[in-house]
Design a protein around this motif. Sequence first.
Motif: not given
Length: 89
Positions: A13-15, A36-50
């Motif tokens: 994960x990255x920030x 908004x900031x959170x730890x997420x997985x690139x390149x799909x960014x599931x938390x950002x899209x959620x």
Amino acid sequence: MSRNETELLLKGYGLTTAEFFYRMPDYQNVLNTFVWQDYDLAPDHPRLFKFIEFWHDEIEGPLHSVRFTHRKLLATGEWRNVVGEFTLH
């Protein structure tokens, strides 16, 4: 769900930092921002899209645009086990 930051970093994960530009519900010509900031997985960014889906479903201010950046804070070869510490003075 409690997440340990070190475990997330070791799992890849990255920030992710996102800046949301949205229109005020009562004043459609006014743009406002939200960060908004959170730890997420690139390149799909599931938390950002959620979070974007949550915004569309629950927040009255319609999104104008979103820009984001992702920084992997811990990468292969950057982490090392330190056995001792030297103090000067």
